[in-house]
Design an enzyme around this catalytic site. Structure first.
Site, PDB file in Angstrom:
ATOM      1  N   CYS A 160     -41.714   8.578 -31.062  1.00 33.34           N
ATOM      2  CA  CYS A 160     -42.989   8.991 -31.551  1.00 33.34           C
ATOM      3  C   CYS A 160     -43.084  10.356 -32.670  1.00 33.34           C
ATOM      4  O   CYS A 160     -41.913  11.412 -32.763  1.00 33.34           O
ATOM      5  CB  CYS A 160     -44.061   9.608 -30.947  1.00 33.34           C
ATOM      6  SG  CYS A 160     -44.502   8.323 -29.136  1.00 33.34           S
ATOM      7  N   ARG A 217     -40.566   6.158 -37.072  1.00 31.91           N
ATOM      8  CA  ARG A 217     -40.783   6.593 -35.784  1.00 31.91           C
ATOM      9  C   ARG A 217     -41.374   5.486 -34.750  1.00 31.91           C
ATOM     10  O   ARG A 217     -41.175   5.893 -33.708  1.00 31.91           O
ATOM     11  CB  ARG A 217     -40.398   7.861 -35.556  1.00 31.91           C
ATOM     12  CG  ARG A 217     -39.492   9.086 -36.491  1.00 31.91           C
ATOM     13  CD  ARG A 217     -39.231   9.778 -35.569  1.00 31.91           C
ATOM     14  NE  ARG A 217     -38.230  10.635 -36.118  1.00 31.91           N
ATOM     15  CZ  ARG A 217     -37.026  10.290 -35.664  1.00 31.91           C
ATOM     16  NH1 ARG A 217     -36.731   9.497 -34.905  1.00 31.91           N
ATOM     17  NH2 ARG A 217     -36.168  11.593 -36.412  1.00 31.91           N
ATOM     18  N   TRP A 258     -45.570   5.859 -30.747  1.00 33.67           N
ATOM     19  CA  TRP A 258     -44.227   4.758 -30.367  1.00 33.67           C
ATOM     20  C   TRP A 258     -44.610   4.429 -28.912  1.00 33.67           C
ATOM     21  O   TRP A 258     -44.227   4.843 -28.116  1.00 33.67           O
ATOM     22  CB  TRP A 258     -43.171   4.589 -30.387  1.00 33.67           C
ATOM     23  CG  TRP A 258     -41.733   3.872 -30.317  1.00 33.67           C
ATOM     24  CD1 TRP A 258     -40.964   3.845 -28.875  1.00 33.67           C
ATOM     25  CD2 TRP A 258     -41.506   2.739 -30.526  1.00 33.67           C
ATOM     26  NE1 TRP A 258     -40.541   2.600 -28.672  1.00 33.67           N
ATOM     27  CE2 TRP A 258     -40.877   1.840 -29.649  1.00 33.67           C
ATOM     28  CE3 TRP A 258     -41.826   1.628 -31.776  1.00 33.67           C
ATOM     29  CZ2 TRP A 258     -40.338   0.413 -30.287  1.00 33.67           C
ATOM     30  CZ3 TRP A 258     -41.630   0.392 -32.022  1.00 33.67           C
ATOM     31  CH2 TRP A 258     -40.383   0.263 -31.184  1.00 33.67           C
ATOM     32  N   ASN A 280     -44.617  13.844 -27.199  1.00 33.35           N
ATOM     33  CA  ASN A 280     -43.704  12.779 -27.483  1.00 33.35           C
ATOM     34  C   ASN A 280     -42.320  12.648 -25.866  1.00 33.35           C
ATOM     35  O   ASN A 280     -42.041  14.145 -25.612  1.00 33.35           O
ATOM     36  CB  ASN A 280     -42.025  12.898 -28.355  1.00 33.35           C
ATOM     37  CG  ASN A 280     -42.656  12.629 -29.699  1.00 33.35           C
ATOM     38  OD1 ASN A 280     -44.017  13.006 -30.009  1.00 33.35           O
ATOM     39  ND2 ASN A 280     -42.119  13.386 -30.490  1.00 33.35           N
ATOM     40  N   GLY A 281     -42.416  11.879 -25.863  1.00 34.87           N
ATOM     41  CA  GLY A 281     -41.398  11.754 -24.245  1.00 34.87           C
ATOM     42  C   GLY A 281     -41.777  11.081 -23.072  1.00 34.87           C
ATOM     43  O   GLY A 281     -42.984  11.208 -23.629  1.00 34.87           O
ATOM     44  N   GLU A 300     -20.018  -9.081 -29.200  1.00 31.42           N
ATOM     45  CA  GLU A 300     -20.615  -8.731 -30.390  1.00 31.42           C
ATOM     46  C   GLU A 300     -19.704  -7.710 -31.442  1.00 31.42           C
ATOM     47  O   GLU A 300     -20.266  -7.552 -32.172  1.00 31.42           O
ATOM     48  CB  GLU A 300     -21.009  -7.460 -29.094  1.00 31.42           C
ATOM     49  CG  GLU A 300     -21.410  -6.264 -29.960  1.00 31.42           C
ATOM     50  CD  GLU A 300     -23.196  -6.881 -30.831  1.00 31.42           C
ATOM     51  OE1 GLU A 300     -23.468  -8.167 -29.512  1.00 31.42           O
ATOM     52  OE2 GLU A 300     -24.059  -6.146 -31.334  1.00 31.42           O
ATOM     53  N   LYS A 355     -21.164  -8.170 -34.579  1.00 34.03           N
ATOM     54  CA  LYS A 355     -20.954  -6.661 -36.006  1.00 34.03           C
ATOM     55  C   LYS A 355     -20.936  -7.290 -37.341  1.00 34.03           C
ATOM     56  O   LYS A 355     -21.841  -6.443 -38.383  1.00 34.03           O
ATOM     57  CB  LYS A 355     -21.053  -5.735 -35.374  1.00 34.03           C
ATOM     58  CG  LYS A 355     -22.646  -4.862 -34.131  1.00 34.03           C
ATOM     59  CD  LYS A 355     -23.326  -4.600 -34.544  1.00 34.03           C
ATOM     60  CE  LYS A 355     -24.471  -5.838 -34.676  1.00 34.03           C
ATOM     61  NZ  LYS A 355     -25.505  -5.590 -33.293  1.00 34.03           N
ATOM     62  N   GLU A 371     -22.295  -9.906 -39.851  1.00 32.77           N
ATOM     63  CA  GLU A 371     -24.102  -9.391 -40.461  1.00 32.77           C
ATOM     64  C   GLU A 371     -23.691  -8.671 -41.219  1.00 32.77           C
ATOM     65  O   GLU A 371     -24.648  -8.916 -41.833  1.00 32.77           O
ATOM     66  CB  GLU A 371     -24.402  -9.505 -39.072  1.00 32.77           C
ATOM     67  CG  GLU A 371     -24.879  -8.429 -38.167  1.00 32.77           C
ATOM     68  CD  GLU A 371     -26.068  -7.813 -36.929  1.00 32.77           C
ATOM     69  OE1 GLU A 371     -26.620  -8.589 -37.842  1.00 32.77           O
ATOM     70  OE2 GLU A 371     -24.958  -7.675 -36.095  1.00 32.77           O
ATOM     71  N   HIS A 431      -6.179 -23.025 -27.179  1.00 36.62           N
ATOM     72  CA  HIS A 431      -6.875 -24.471 -27.332  1.00 36.62           C
ATOM     73  C   HIS A 431      -7.541 -24.313 -28.608  1.00 36.62           C
ATOM     74  O   HIS A 431      -7.694 -25.093 -28.846  1.00 36.62           O
ATOM     75  CB  HIS A 431      -8.565 -24.025 -26.018  1.00 36.62           C
ATOM     76  CG  HIS A 431      -7.218 -23.596 -24.630  1.00 36.62           C
ATOM     77  ND1 HIS A 431      -6.820 -24.920 -23.910  1.00 36.62           N
ATOM     78  CD2 HIS A 431      -7.278 -22.943 -24.348  1.00 36.62           C
ATOM     79  CE1 HIS A 431      -6.317 -24.290 -23.125  1.00 36.62           C
ATOM     80  NE2 HIS A 431      -6.753 -23.398 -22.681  1.00 36.62           N
ATOM     81  N   LYS A 482     -35.410  -8.110 -39.096  1.00 39.76           N
ATOM     82  CA  LYS A 482     -35.232  -7.542 -37.896  1.00 39.76           C
ATOM     83  C   LYS A 482     -35.534  -8.356 -36.928  1.00 39.76           C
ATOM     84  O   LYS A 482     -35.043  -8.106 -35.539  1.00 39.76           O
ATOM     85  CB  LYS A 482     -35.664  -6.115 -38.548  1.00 39.76           C
ATOM     86  CG  LYS A 482     -35.836  -5.635 -36.973  1.00 39.76           C
ATOM     87  CD  LYS A 482     -34.170  -4.670 -36.776  1.00 39.76           C
ATOM     88  CE  LYS A 482     -34.214  -3.797 -35.479  1.00 39.76           C
ATOM     89  NZ  LYS A 482     -33.070  -4.166 -35.253  1.00 39.76           N
TER      90      LYS A 482
END
Ligand code: F6R
Length: 631
Positions: free
Chosen positions: A23, A48, A95, A121-122, A504, A508, A511, A527, A626
């Protein structure tokens, strides 16, 4: 990041700026009107978190408070043209981590008297116990948050005659977990008290005014003179004075530093791109995902889990559904889930799952993974599973997202907001959450000895430190990116858990750099894919130690014999890999099932540097969004 940039990265780390901030916090005390300053600070912090926003101002007549669910602009609209004559206040953009993202849970939170306001925050890990005790004493809570406990704790101590600073010091001494907190009180209206443990907090020094913020970006418009508050320190801030004490109340020196970055750089914590910042945030993000999950006896708890032990014991099959990188996290977890729980696990890309008539019933567990919690295919797959009476557990980074409504239980990844389009810290925290889930299922079904479980958990707890090691120097990935940035085709290979890491790594790269990259199970090369090899084609081999290591080495030799240039991700001291590799990206050794959390890091950095070297913006790859909210 090129080698030359590293000292700056280290400086950022030592200032505590790699910590995850879920946050945004801003506070002001001075002769100007606090409201516009706080609103502008909240706007700059909004990237944030944007679940809700709120401001509290202190005046002699009491506290003025306004909060709204949604974005800062909605708060601004609610305030309208009101001018509140106060020179001291605090603001927060949230957040959500504890409690749904709605107005009652928006910060600031108040005590019963409404004279004390707190932003935080936390995560306060012991808030349930504290809340129970405070409620027994007669305190009335207005929200579901952990933060509100703090307001009532401060109220208790102030009622016994202590001042605001002493009361906050006493309150934080009762907290377990991570926090950056800022408190004001209408009884001491010129004062802001700030304290932190394991979450960043910065003081901004002005002329006849002072600031507090979770992040430089909220202050930079007003001052470049900042003081980084240390862990377990408390700051007592008025318009003309700043005093810092430690947990015992001992006075501490004030170390002022000058910030030289511009606003855009400050938003990114000094990194050139959000993606790079988020790559570097992974150790802290994984630490947050692991936080508070194991008790002193080594017993694992997943407190978001709302399914009974009996339901877990009755499960006879697991399906994992997800898309993109989340699908890769699922593939990684399949190995641990099967090994630790002895349950058969099938994994599907979400867009295929419901169209293939999978066999589901009330003894099936379906695990849906989505960082955004809004991916249309994943949501539809989970709805389908529920319709077939399966149990659904989702793993997401966004509290209150749609996926949480279609699930019987949720595990949050606590990675903090991810702004870069390419998933990085959400991926490694998903893996972590999935490993926790697998351990939890194994614990409930009794398929692992307690010692065995504890050993895995200890290894999990080592991951953040090892990730820091990998990320501390990316000069090698930078060099490799320079060497191969013109290569049009890249192959990524791996075996066992190295296979999804290879997929992955390829995703990455393709993209964000728009190069052709494919990830294969190394045994599949012969193969078909081996036909793609010719002189100079980079083959990235995920080659950390595993029970199929010797077989992977043969696959690397086969590729090398056909002209491929080998970039290997391998453990230090492994001479066989070092001999075969043209370029070696070293990662520390960790137990095989958990190795993807380390092996994927150089591949993320490699993709980042190749994209940058090709003049592309890694944060905003073409054609991608996103969250994919359409089928
Ligand atoms: C790749 C990436 C995507 C997402 C996919 C699923 O870097 O970010 O492949 O992983 O779109 O998104 P979520 O996890 O939000 O369902």
């Amino acid at each position: 990041m090129a080698k030359g940039d590293l000292p700056f990265v280290h400086l950022m780390g030592s200032l505590g700026l790699f910590k995850i901030e879920m946050c945004g916090i801003v506070g002001y005390t001075g002769s100007k009107s606090a409201l516009p300053i706080l609103l502008s600070g909240l706007h700059s912090l909004e990237y944030r978190g944007y679940d809700s926003a709120g401001i509290a101002l202190a005046g002699k007549e009491g506290l003025w408070l306004k909060r709204r669910a949604g974005r800062v602009s909605e708060l601004e609209e609610a305030i309208g043209d009101d001018e509140i004559p106060s020179g001291v206040g605090i603001g927060h953009t949230r957040w959500a981590t504890c409690g749904a993202p709605n107005e009652p849970n928006a910060h600031p939170h108040r005590d019963c008297s409404g004279r004390i306001a707190v932003v935080h925050n936390g995560i306060i890990e012991n808030h349930v116990q504290l809340r129970r005790k405070l409620e027994e004493e007669g305190h009335k809570f207005r929200s579901d948050t952990d933060t509100e406990t703090l307001a009532h704790l401060v109220e208790n101590t102030m009622a016994s005659g202590s001042d605001l600073a002493q009361s906050v010091r006493s309150a934080v001494s009762q907290l377990e977990g991570s926090y950056a907190i800022v408190v004001i009180s209408a009884t001491e209206p010129g004062r802001i008290i700030a304290a932190r443990s394991d979450a960043p907090l910065i003081l901004g020094l002005g002329d006849g005014e002072n600031f507090v913020a979770s992040d430089v970006v909220a202050l930079i418009e007003h001052t470049r003179r900042v003081v980084i508050l240390e862990d377990h320190h408390l700051a007592d801030v008025t318009s003309d004075n700043v005093r810092i004490v430690d947990a015992d109340g001992e006075e501490q020196p004030i170390r002022e530093i000058a910030v030289t970055w511009d606003i855009a750089a400050a938003e990114k914590g000094g990194f050139e791109h959000f993606m790079l910042k988020e790559i570097h945030e992974q150790p802290a993000a994984v630490r947050e995902t692991l936080r508070g999950r194991v008790d002193a006896a080594g017993h694992l708890t997943l407190d978001e889990m709302r399914m009974s032990e009996e339901e877990i014991r009755d499960i006879d099959k697991v399906f994992v559904v997800a898309c993109g990188s989340s699908f890769h996290a699922g593939l990684v977890a399949k190995y641990a889930l099967e090994h630790w729980t002895r349950l058969p696990v099938e994994i599907d890309v979400a867009s295929e799952f419901r169209y293939r008539d999978p066999v589901l019933n009330s003894e099936t567990l379906v695990v849906g993974i989505s960082q955004s919690g809004e991916t249309a295919d994943t949501l539809a797959a989970l709805r389908y599973a529920q319709h077939q009476k399966a149990k659904v557990i989702s793993i997401t980074n966004v509290v209150g997202s749609s996926i949480t409504r279609d699930s019987d239980a949720v595990i949050y990844t606590h990675a903090g907001p991810e702004i870069g389009v390419a998933a990085t810290k959400t991926l490694t925290t998903q893996m972590t959450a999935l490993w926790l889930l697998a351990l939890w299922v194994a614990q409930t079904r009794g398929t692992m000895f307690p010692d065995e479980r504890r050993a895995v958990f200890e290894e999990l707890a080592r991951l953040p430190g090892l990730m820091e090691e990998v990320l501390s120097d990316d000069s090698k990935t930078f060099m490799v990116s320079e060497r191969f940035k013109e290569a049009r085709t890249w192959l990524f290979i791996g075996r066992g858990v190295g296979f999804p890491v290879a997929m992955e790594g390829a995703l990455k790269l393709k993209e964000i750099s728009y190069l052709h990259a494919e990830g294969f199970a190394a045994g599949e090369m012969k193969h078909g894919p081996i036909a793609l090899l010719e002189d100079g084609v980079p083959v990235v081999a995920v080659a950390s130690k595993s029970h199929v290591h010797a077989k992977l080495l043969s696959n690397i030799e086969e590729a090398k014999a056909r002209g491929a240039v080998i970039v290997a991700v391998g453990n230090p001291g492994n001479d066989e890999v070092a001999k075969l590799a043209d370029e070696l990206l070293e990662v520390p050794h960790v137990t095989q099932l958990l190795s993807p959390a380390l092996d994927v890091l150089p591949l993320q950095l490699l993709a980042y540097h190749v994209a940058k070297a090709r003049g592309l913006d890694p944060d905003k790859p073409r054609n991608l969004a996103k969250s994919v909210t359409v089928e």
